[in-house]
Scaffold this motif. Sequence first.
Motif, PDB file in Angstrom:
ATOM      1  N   GLU A  89       0.801  -1.223   0.000  1.00  0.00           N
ATOM      2  CA  GLU A  89       0.000   0.000   0.000  1.00  0.00           C
ATOM      3  C   GLU A  89       0.838   1.279   0.000  1.00  0.00           C
ATOM      4  O   GLU A  89       0.303   2.368  -0.093  1.00  0.00           O
ATOM      5  CB  GLU A  89      -0.927   0.001   1.228  1.00  0.00           C
ATOM      6  N   ASN A  90       2.171   1.146   0.092  1.00  0.00           N
ATOM      7  CA  ASN A  90       3.013   2.342   0.194  1.00  0.00           C
ATOM      8  C   ASN A  90       3.717   2.679  -1.118  1.00  0.00           C
ATOM      9  O   ASN A  90       4.679   3.429  -1.135  1.00  0.00           O
ATOM     10  CB  ASN A  90       4.049   2.160   1.303  1.00  0.00           C
ATOM     11  N   ARG A  91       3.243   2.108  -2.213  1.00  0.00           N
ATOM     12  CA  ARG A  91       3.870   2.391  -3.506  1.00  0.00           C
ATOM     13  C   ARG A  91       3.428   3.769  -3.997  1.00  0.00           C
ATOM     14  O   ARG A  91       2.256   4.132  -3.905  1.00  0.00           O
ATOM     15  CB  ARG A  91       3.508   1.318  -4.529  1.00  0.00           C
ATOM     16  N   SER A  92       4.374   4.516  -4.548  1.00  0.00           N
ATOM     17  CA  SER A  92       4.052   5.843  -5.076  1.00  0.00           C
ATOM     18  C   SER A  92       3.449   5.701  -6.464  1.00  0.00           C
ATOM     19  O   SER A  92       4.079   5.119  -7.359  1.00  0.00           O
ATOM     20  CB  SER A  92       5.309   6.702  -5.160  1.00  0.00           C
ATOM     21  N   PRO A  93       2.251   6.219  -6.683  1.00  0.00           N
ATOM     22  CA  PRO A  93       1.634   6.063  -8.000  1.00  0.00           C
ATOM     23  C   PRO A  93       2.331   6.902  -9.061  1.00  0.00           C
ATOM     24  O   PRO A  93       2.740   8.035  -8.808  1.00  0.00           O
ATOM     25  CB  PRO A  93       0.199   6.528  -7.776  1.00  0.00           C
ATOM     26  N   HIS A 120      -1.431   2.781 -10.083  1.00  0.00           N
ATOM     27  CA  HIS A 120      -1.031   3.959 -10.850  1.00  0.00           C
ATOM     28  C   HIS A 120      -2.248   4.762 -11.319  1.00  0.00           C
ATOM     29  O   HIS A 120      -3.376   4.278 -11.318  1.00  0.00           O
ATOM     30  CB  HIS A 120      -0.213   3.542 -12.069  1.00  0.00           C
ATOM     31  N   ARG A 121      -1.967   5.966 -11.746  1.00  0.00           N
ATOM     32  CA  ARG A 121      -2.981   6.798 -12.395  1.00  0.00           C
ATOM     33  C   ARG A 121      -2.922   6.534 -13.907  1.00  0.00           C
ATOM     34  O   ARG A 121      -1.854   6.283 -14.449  1.00  0.00           O
ATOM     35  CB  ARG A 121      -2.735   8.280 -12.115  1.00  0.00           C
ATOM     36  N   VAL A 122      -4.069   6.632 -14.552  1.00  0.00           N
ATOM     37  CA  VAL A 122      -4.114   6.378 -15.981  1.00  0.00           C
ATOM     38  C   VAL A 122      -4.649   7.605 -16.704  1.00  0.00           C
ATOM     39  O   VAL A 122      -5.587   8.262 -16.242  1.00  0.00           O
ATOM     40  CB  VAL A 122      -4.994   5.140 -16.297  1.00  0.00           C
ATOM     41  N   VAL A 123      -3.976   7.957 -17.804  1.00  0.00           N
ATOM     42  CA  VAL A 123      -4.509   8.969 -18.707  1.00  0.00           C
ATOM     43  C   VAL A 123      -4.685   8.297 -20.056  1.00  0.00           C
ATOM     44  O   VAL A 123      -3.734   7.745 -20.620  1.00  0.00           O
ATOM     45  CB  VAL A 123      -3.593  10.215 -18.790  1.00  0.00           C
ATOM     46  N   LYS A 149     -11.820   8.981  -9.220  1.00  0.00           N
ATOM     47  CA  LYS A 149     -11.729  10.200 -10.022  1.00  0.00           C
ATOM     48  C   LYS A 149     -10.319  10.761 -10.035  1.00  0.00           C
ATOM     49  O   LYS A 149      -9.901  11.419 -11.002  1.00  0.00           O
ATOM     50  CB  LYS A 149     -12.715  11.243  -9.483  1.00  0.00           C
ATOM     51  N   GLU A 150      -9.560  10.490  -8.978  1.00  0.00           N
ATOM     52  CA  GLU A 150      -8.184  10.966  -8.903  1.00  0.00           C
ATOM     53  C   GLU A 150      -7.221  10.101  -9.720  1.00  0.00           C
ATOM     54  O   GLU A 150      -6.071  10.478  -9.926  1.00  0.00           O
ATOM     55  CB  GLU A 150      -7.718  10.980  -7.436  1.00  0.00           C
ATOM     56  N   PHE A 151      -7.698   8.956 -10.169  1.00  0.00           N
ATOM     57  CA  PHE A 151      -6.825   8.008 -10.851  1.00  0.00           C
ATOM     58  C   PHE A 151      -7.127   7.867 -12.344  1.00  0.00           C
ATOM     59  O   PHE A 151      -6.342   7.263 -13.069  1.00  0.00           O
ATOM     60  CB  PHE A 151      -6.946   6.621 -10.201  1.00  0.00           C
TER      61      PHE A 151
END
Length: 355
Positions: A89-93, A120-123, A149-151
């Motif tokens: 849970e501590n991975r930086s996205p 990760h976040r996806v665009v 919504k943040e991802f």
Amino acid sequence: MLQNKKIQSFIALGQFLSQFDEHNSIKKPEVLCNESFYEEFEKLIYLSQSHNGWYTPEQVFFAVQSWANALTEANLTKWLDHYPEVNKENRSPKTIALILAGNIPLVGFHDFLCVLVTGHRVVVKTSSNDQHLLPFLAQYLIALDAEWKEFITFSEGKLDHFDAVIATGSNNTARYFEYYFKDKPAIIRKNRNSVAVLNGKETPEQLTALGEDIFRYFGLGCRNVSKLLIPKGYSFDAFFNAIFKYQDVIQYEKYANNYDYNKAVFLMSNFKLLDNGFLTLKEDTSYASPISSVFYEYYESLEEVQAKLTAESDQVQCIVSNNLVENSIAFGQTQQPQLWDYADNVDTISFLLIT
């Protein structure tokens, strides 16, 4: 966002998708957010053909059901248990850009899923041929849990401010992608096709299932069989008899236009063809046959076939056979991949975990 919450969202999405069936869609009261999304998604399925002429309701329903079958707790657990790091849970996205194809419905959903379950976040830059289905499912996820919504972002303009990219396109666009993204970690996917290896001992049921591998999505997918490898002296009679059930494909105008055009081109070039009125067979060493046609090539021995497929593995997505060669799958299964069946045999999760 906690990993368990992510998985529960995709399980809920699978339950939502499971309601939609070409012959018997049933709205289930226990499915989350149904009141806001069920009727709208059903409308979208039937409207998809107006957005992309190849996206008939039959084909979209099939894609939706395939993902409903995949997004179960058992499948997601089996898949992700191979990657213990996913649960940290501590991975930086990071921000991962996806450039998607649009040849078959929801073709980019697996990449979308991989990015999100790895934290990760996806665009996303969708194909002009498939601009509605994935954004709708993204909105469903956000309705389930506002943290999504943040991802999740969809982009219509130039992609920027991302850390890695997964891009799918033709061999020509892949050269552009390789140059443009040369300074970023990337998975660049090119053209691939699927092949069936036959020995003449296949049952009628297996050959009919092979028709599913050929005709599903009108043959537009990289997992569609576009090439047959057959022994010298092979008779196509059993094959043509077995695939006759798919004859209605010729009633679809876009497919019929391709059939007429490609057949005319072949005949004007004096190529020898086998033809049953809705599919042409042409002897050819290439893997990529045009829509409404399948290429075939003779072989002397299965050892020769194995060597050929190994040497040309960068052109092949799936191999179908009755256990005649290594890494082959059963007839009728090419368009029903499991979550752990990666495009081009590139482990997307492993790539995202080290990115």
